[in-house]
Design a protein around this motif. Structure first.
Motif, mmCIF file in Angstrom:
data_model
loop_
_atom_site.group_PDB
_atom_site.id
_atom_site.type_symbol
_atom_site.label_atom_id
_atom_site.label_comp_id
_atom_site.label_asym_id
_atom_site.label_seq_id
_atom_site.Cartn_x
_atom_site.Cartn_y
_atom_site.Cartn_z
ATOM 1 N N LEU A 71 -3.035 -9.201 -44.495
ATOM 2 C CA LEU A 71 -4.491 -9.227 -44.352
ATOM 3 C C LEU A 71 -4.943 -9.161 -42.895
ATOM 4 O O LEU A 71 -6.083 -8.766 -42.624
ATOM 5 C CB LEU A 71 -5.066 -10.474 -45.037
ATOM 6 N N ARG A 72 -4.073 -9.510 -41.969
ATOM 7 C CA ARG A 72 -4.403 -9.390 -40.538
ATOM 8 C C ARG A 72 -4.407 -7.946 -40.075
ATOM 9 O O ARG A 72 -5.018 -7.618 -39.061
ATOM 10 C CB ARG A 72 -3.401 -10.166 -39.674
ATOM 11 N N ASP A 76 -5.644 -4.269 -39.690
ATOM 12 C CA ASP A 76 -7.016 -3.757 -39.758
ATOM 13 C C ASP A 76 -7.328 -3.130 -41.104
ATOM 14 O O ASP A 76 -8.434 -3.260 -41.617
ATOM 15 C CB ASP A 76 -7.263 -2.736 -38.645
ATOM 16 N N ARG A 135 -5.881 -19.304 -45.768
ATOM 17 C CA ARG A 135 -7.015 -19.682 -44.902
ATOM 18 C C ARG A 135 -6.553 -20.637 -43.799
ATOM 19 O O ARG A 135 -6.927 -20.484 -42.637
ATOM 20 C CB ARG A 135 -8.135 -20.313 -45.740
ATOM 21 N N PHE A 152 -4.850 -18.773 -41.057
ATOM 22 C CA PHE A 152 -5.827 -18.094 -40.206
ATOM 23 C C PHE A 152 -6.550 -19.074 -39.291
ATOM 24 O O PHE A 152 -6.804 -18.770 -38.118
ATOM 25 C CB PHE A 152 -6.840 -17.324 -41.055
ATOM 26 N N GLU A 161 -14.385 -13.932 -39.577
ATOM 27 C CA GLU A 161 -13.179 -13.091 -39.618
ATOM 28 C C GLU A 161 -12.298 -13.451 -40.816
ATOM 29 O O GLU A 161 -11.786 -12.567 -41.510
ATOM 30 C CB GLU A 161 -12.364 -13.267 -38.335
ATOM 31 N N ILE A 162 -12.142 -14.744 -41.047
ATOM 32 C CA ILE A 162 -11.298 -15.208 -42.152
ATOM 33 C C ILE A 162 -11.866 -14.738 -43.485
ATOM 34 O O ILE A 162 -11.147 -14.194 -44.330
ATOM 35 C CB ILE A 162 -11.144 -16.741 -42.123
ATOM 36 N N MET A 197 -11.222 -11.071 -44.040
ATOM 37 C CA MET A 197 -9.825 -10.789 -44.398
ATOM 38 C C MET A 197 -9.535 -11.216 -45.838
ATOM 39 O O MET A 197 -8.871 -10.492 -46.576
ATOM 40 C CB MET A 197 -8.874 -11.468 -43.419
ATOM 41 N N ARG A 225 -10.196 -8.966 -48.732
ATOM 42 C CA ARG A 225 -9.241 -7.873 -48.975
ATOM 43 C C ARG A 225 -8.042 -8.339 -49.804
ATOM 44 O O ARG A 225 -7.097 -7.599 -50.001
ATOM 45 C CB ARG A 225 -8.809 -7.251 -47.646
ATOM 46 N N TYR A 226 -8.095 -9.563 -50.290
ATOM 47 C CA TYR A 226 -7.122 -10.071 -51.268
ATOM 48 C C TYR A 226 -7.760 -9.823 -52.627
ATOM 49 O O TYR A 226 -8.708 -10.492 -53.023
ATOM 50 C CB TYR A 226 -6.876 -11.561 -51.035
#
Length: 175
Positions: free
Chosen positions: A81-82, A84, A121, A124, A133-134, A137, A140-141
């Motif tokens: 997930l980090r 881009d 979480r 992150f 930001e968290i 990301m 996208r899960y």
């Protein structure tokens, strides 16, 4: 760089190749319908390389709280997930009929998903990422949760169903 989609599945016994290929094919088909202009052939679907982590997803193996593979799974998801353009598609069966789902949280069919996201979480937060930001990301899960079983989705005739769409110019029901 191609967007990268890591597939996780609870199905798959030893080596899990068939389960991975099935979920990959289903994900590609769904993306064609859900994301206008998406060409799934331009996406990268890296295999989950760590066999121990793959096996913890199978069945109910994840429930062993002291199992060190859990931390590895959280790290793998966080790393993906980090990126881009990194996504995670996590398949797990709802194990019930759609009409019997929790209407307030239909995708949280199993508490393990909430727990996974909680741990990711924390990873992150330890990396001093902002809440914005968290949250971006974690969006996208993606959960792929068939209610009943994945096999029921595989027999669905999506092409025939699309033929029944209204096809009006202002309506987006054909995509």
């Amino acid at each position: 760089m191609k967007p990268s989609v890591l597939i996780l599945t609870e199905d798959g016994g030893p080596n899990g190749t068939n389960a991975f290929k099935t979920i990959e094919a289903l994900t590609k088909k769904l993306l064609r319908y859900l994301v206008k202009g998406c060409d799934p052939d331009k996406l990268d679907f890296p295999p989950l390389i760590d066999e121990d982590v793959r096996l913890i997803l199978v069945g109910n193996a994840y429930t062993g709280r002291r199992d060190p593979r859990r931390r590895k799974l959280h790290q793998i998801i966080a790393t993906q997930l980090r990126l881009d353009d990194g996504f995670v598609v996590h398949h797990f069966d709802g194990d019930r009929r759609w009409e019997d789902r929790d209407e307030k949280a239909p995708l949280d069919a199993k508490p393990v998903q909430t727990e996974i996201l909680k741990h990711v979480r924390v990873i992150f937060e330890q990396q001093r990422l902002s809440a914005t930001e968290i949250d971006a990301m974690l969006r996208r899960y993606l959960r792929l949760v068939p209610y009943r079983e994945i096999e029921a989705w595989l027999y669905q005739n999506t092409e025939t169903a699309r033929a029944f769409s209204c096809r009006r110019a202002h309506c987006d029901c054909t995509s």
